[in-house]
Design an enzyme around this catalytic site. Sequence first.
Site, PDB file in Angstrom:
ATOM      1  N   PRO A   2       0.809  -1.675   0.497  1.00  0.00           N
ATOM      2  CA  PRO A   2       0.320   0.108   0.104  1.00  0.00           C
ATOM      3  C   PRO A   2       1.222   0.757  -0.163  1.00  0.00           C
ATOM      4  O   PRO A   2       1.384   1.435   0.558  1.00  0.00           O
ATOM      5  CB  PRO A   2      -0.699   0.303   1.066  1.00  0.00           C
ATOM      6  CG  PRO A   2      -0.835  -1.407   1.820  1.00  0.00           C
ATOM      7  CD  PRO A   2       0.481  -2.119   1.617  1.00  0.00           C
ATOM      8  N   GLU A   3       0.726   2.667  -0.936  1.00  0.00           N
ATOM      9  CA  GLU A   3       0.803   3.517  -0.340  1.00  0.00           C
ATOM     10  C   GLU A   3       0.159   4.444  -0.461  1.00  0.00           C
ATOM     11  O   GLU A   3      -0.725   4.259  -0.286  1.00  0.00           O
ATOM     12  CB  GLU A   3       1.876   3.663  -2.431  1.00  0.00           C
ATOM     13  CG  GLU A   3       2.256   2.703  -2.930  1.00  0.00           C
ATOM     14  CD  GLU A   3       3.199   2.262  -4.005  1.00  0.00           C
ATOM     15  OE1 GLU A   3       2.916   4.499  -4.659  1.00  0.00           O
ATOM     16  OE2 GLU A   3       3.315   2.300  -5.037  1.00  0.00           O
ATOM     17  N   HIS A  93      -4.918 -15.462   8.639  1.00  0.00           N
ATOM     18  CA  HIS A  93      -3.020 -14.684   9.121  1.00  0.00           C
ATOM     19  C   HIS A  93      -3.366 -13.743   9.981  1.00  0.00           C
ATOM     20  O   HIS A  93      -3.290 -12.467   9.540  1.00  0.00           O
ATOM     21  CB  HIS A  93      -2.488 -13.972   7.880  1.00  0.00           C
ATOM     22  CG  HIS A  93      -1.795 -15.342   6.841  1.00  0.00           C
ATOM     23  ND1 HIS A  93      -0.546 -16.794   6.805  1.00  0.00           N
ATOM     24  CD2 HIS A  93      -2.334 -15.899   5.613  1.00  0.00           C
ATOM     25  CE1 HIS A  93      -0.685 -17.238   6.414  1.00  0.00           C
ATOM     26  NE2 HIS A  93      -1.275 -16.571   5.237  1.00  0.00           N
ATOM     27  N   ARG A 112       2.675 -12.007   4.864  1.00  0.00           N
ATOM     28  CA  ARG A 112       4.160 -11.897   4.946  1.00  0.00           C
ATOM     29  C   ARG A 112       4.587 -11.307   6.929  1.00  0.00           C
ATOM     30  O   ARG A 112       6.019 -12.314   6.955  1.00  0.00           O
ATOM     31  CB  ARG A 112       4.544 -11.489   4.035  1.00  0.00           C
ATOM     32  CG  ARG A 112       4.868 -11.576   2.921  1.00  0.00           C
ATOM     33  CD  ARG A 112       4.697 -11.133   1.120  1.00  0.00           C
ATOM     34  NE  ARG A 112       6.419 -11.045   1.440  1.00  0.00           N
ATOM     35  CZ  ARG A 112       6.870 -10.976   0.277  1.00  0.00           C
ATOM     36  NH1 ARG A 112       7.276 -10.126  -0.098  1.00  0.00           N
ATOM     37  NH2 ARG A 112       8.409 -11.393   0.473  1.00  0.00           N
ATOM     38  N   ARG A 155      22.540  14.404  -7.080  1.00  0.00           N
ATOM     39  CA  ARG A 155      22.052  12.383  -7.104  1.00  0.00           C
ATOM     40  C   ARG A 155      22.545  13.088  -9.062  1.00  0.00           C
ATOM     41  O   ARG A 155      21.743  13.267  -9.592  1.00  0.00           O
ATOM     42  CB  ARG A 155      21.009  12.254  -6.282  1.00  0.00           C
ATOM     43  CG  ARG A 155      21.084  12.948  -5.176  1.00  0.00           C
ATOM     44  CD  ARG A 155      20.081  12.535  -4.132  1.00  0.00           C
ATOM     45  NE  ARG A 155      19.271  12.497  -2.669  1.00  0.00           N
ATOM     46  CZ  ARG A 155      18.406  11.936  -2.118  1.00  0.00           C
ATOM     47  NH1 ARG A 155      18.052  11.067  -2.568  1.00  0.00           N
ATOM     48  NH2 ARG A 155      18.391  12.587  -1.185  1.00  0.00           N
TER      49      ARG A 155
END
Length: 280
Positions: A2-3, A93, A112, A155
């Site tokens: 999820p962002e 889970h 996970r 950068r």
Amino acid sequence: MPELPEVEIIRRVLLPQIQGAVIQTVSVTRPEVVAHPDADKFCRQLTGQKIHNMTRRGKFLTVLLVSGDSLSLHLRMTGCLLLVPPDNPMKKHTHVMFQLDNGKELRFSDPRRFGRFWLLERDEADTYSGAGSLGVEPLESSLTAAYLKTSFYRRKRPVKECLLDQKSIAGIGNIYSDEILFSAQVHPSRTANSLTDDEWKRLAEEIPKVLNYFIEKSAVTPEEFLQGTGQDYRNTAFLRVYGREGEPCPMCGTTLRKTVIAGRSSVFCPHCQPMNALSK
């Protein structure tokens, strides 16, 4: 993972349903998902606490309690936070459950087991979660072209990699970095020090615009959120480039291509996002 848009949707769906509720019991079946304090203290300290608010910082969610304590959560790759009736079938889970006095249960599941909780007492410094090292919020006015240029222009890393740097900009991940770069017409492999002032300006404009667009398009009702088990709500139909390699560009029709940057896939249009753009 999820962002920012997905985490913001979770906040907007859950807050009206849990605000003002009292946590009656807490159970943890996988102690490792509680990063601080230990799981036993976590359960004891949360029991009886009243929920005041829920906020978001980057990809972190934080439940603010009336006592001044705070409960932070990072979903990581596969974490899911869902508010359900107590008779709702237990999702596989499920590792943490909060029974609320409004008759609902707040459940955290994570196949996970990378997601983590941190419970901080009132005035306790957060030296645990890493949230304090996050960069600017991309939906706030502090994200400007000047900020982006100052942060990245020296950068030699690809600009795609820079957008994923949580210590510079909080909440952007692989999906929306592709969408942002496409909207700004910047090739994801361009080194940050090659971008022009105009490109920094376009990025500063497109970052909040793209994120807000997907927050709007992913909005769901609590019923829809529950029906999708708290995960099936990202509106992929509105993604223009991410995951669409080999398809025609929605702007010019050129075949979209995929490359790999810092171990992450990135889809772009070679015509709309030319690699050989002139540096300023």
